[in-house]
Design a protein around this motif. Structure first.
Motif, short mmCIF file in Angstrom:
data_model
loop_
_atom_site.label_atom_id
_atom_site.label_comp_id
_atom_site.label_asym_id
_atom_site.label_seq_id
_atom_site.Cartn_x
_atom_site.Cartn_y
_atom_site.Cartn_z
N VAL A 282 -22.40 9.75 -12.56
CA VAL A 282 -23.50 9.86 -11.55
C VAL A 282 -22.82 8.98 -10.49
CG1 VAL A 282 -25.78 9.88 -10.51
CG2 VAL A 282 -25.32 10.72 -12.69
N THR A 283 -22.57 9.04 -9.17
CA THR A 283 -21.90 8.31 -8.35
C THR A 283 -22.65 8.22 -6.98
OG1 THR A 283 -19.54 8.87 -9.15
CG2 THR A 283 -19.76 7.65 -7.24
N ALA A 284 -22.82 6.96 -6.29
CA ALA A 284 -23.38 6.73 -5.27
C ALA A 284 -22.55 7.01 -4.23
CB ALA A 284 -24.11 5.42 -5.02
N MET A 285 -23.13 7.62 -3.03
CA MET A 285 -22.13 7.93 -1.85
C MET A 285 -22.51 7.19 -0.88
SD MET A 285 -21.76 12.10 -2.64
CE MET A 285 -21.06 12.48 -1.29
N VAL A 286 -21.72 7.14 0.50
CA VAL A 286 -22.06 6.24 1.59
C VAL A 286 -23.17 6.91 2.29
CG1 VAL A 286 -21.39 5.60 3.84
CG2 VAL A 286 -19.84 5.41 1.83
N LYS A 287 -24.44 6.28 2.60
CA LYS A 287 -25.79 6.55 3.31
C LYS A 287 -25.46 6.81 4.71
CE LYS A 287 -30.72 5.79 3.08
NZ LYS A 287 -31.20 5.22 4.33
N ASN A 288 -26.01 7.84 5.13
CA ASN A 288 -26.14 8.18 6.55
C ASN A 288 -27.31 7.30 7.05
OD1 ASN A 288 -26.91 8.98 9.12
ND2 ASN A 288 -26.22 11.38 8.75
N PRO A 289 -27.11 6.50 7.98
CA PRO A 289 -28.28 5.71 8.38
C PRO A 289 -29.32 6.37 8.99
CG PRO A 289 -26.19 5.15 9.63
CD PRO A 289 -25.90 6.44 8.66
N ASP A 290 -29.23 7.66 9.48
CA ASP A 290 -30.26 8.73 10.10
C ASP A 290 -31.13 9.42 8.87
OD1 ASP A 290 -29.56 7.91 12.37
OD2 ASP A 290 -28.18 9.43 12.48
N SER A 291 -30.67 9.00 7.30
CA SER A 291 -31.27 10.02 6.39
C SER A 291 -32.05 8.78 5.62
CB SER A 291 -30.00 10.59 5.46
OG SER A 291 -30.80 11.05 4.30
N SER A 292 -33.07 9.21 5.22
CA SER A 292 -34.18 8.48 4.31
C SER A 292 -33.58 8.43 2.89
CB SER A 292 -35.60 8.89 4.19
OG SER A 292 -35.58 10.36 3.96
N ARG A 293 -32.67 9.88 2.50
CA ARG A 293 -32.19 9.69 1.03
C ARG A 293 -30.90 9.19 0.86
NH1 ARG A 293 -32.91 14.81 -2.35
NH2 ARG A 293 -31.80 14.34 -4.23
N GLU A 294 -30.51 8.52 -0.41
CA GLU A 294 -29.69 7.81 -0.72
C GLU A 294 -28.61 9.13 -1.41
OE1 GLU A 294 -27.64 4.60 -3.76
OE2 GLU A 294 -29.67 4.86 -3.60
N PRO A 295 -27.57 9.26 -0.69
CA PRO A 295 -26.53 10.55 -1.40
C PRO A 295 -26.10 10.19 -2.73
CG PRO A 295 -25.65 9.53 0.57
CD PRO A 295 -26.94 8.88 0.41
N PHE A 296 -25.64 11.11 -3.35
CA PHE A 296 -24.96 10.75 -4.69
C PHE A 296 -24.38 12.22 -5.03
CE2 PHE A 296 -29.38 12.07 -5.87
CZ PHE A 296 -29.24 12.89 -7.00
#
Length: 97
Positions: A35-49
């Motif tokens: 499971v890997t975190a991805m770079v978050k879009n500042p306009d999104s409330s969800r942390e992508p992974f």
């Protein structure tokens, strides 16, 4: 259901298996391997992974939405993308944005 799934939710289950059922075929077990975190879009409330799964060498699943059942996570429909051979099986990825 998918909105509730977070990086930490899957991290707790690395090494466990989810069961994928194909119509007319035997069920396939996919192991959650990474499971890997991805770079978050500042306009999104969800942390992508992303979540990597490893399945058997055969059959190789096509890129599609599959229903998976996991003892700790419940039932979910995930869009899986085959990445190719890994060890003695095939690696798949699901991305959550």
């Amino acid at each position: 259901m998918l909105e509730k799934l977070q990086l930490s939710t899957f991290q707790e289950h690395v090494g466990s298996k989810a069961r994928l059922t194909l119509e007319g075929d035997p069920a396939i077990d996919l192991e959650i391997t990474e499971v890997t975190a991805m770079v978050k879009n500042p306009d999104s409330s969800r942390e992508p992974f992303s979540v990597l799964f490893r399945g058997p060498a055969e059959p190789v699943l096509e890129q599609a939405i599959y229903s998976l059942e996991h003892a700790g996570l419940g039932e979910m429909g995930l869009f899986l993308v085959p990445l190719g051979p890994k060890g003695d099986g095939i690696e798949y990825e699901a991305v959550f944005t």
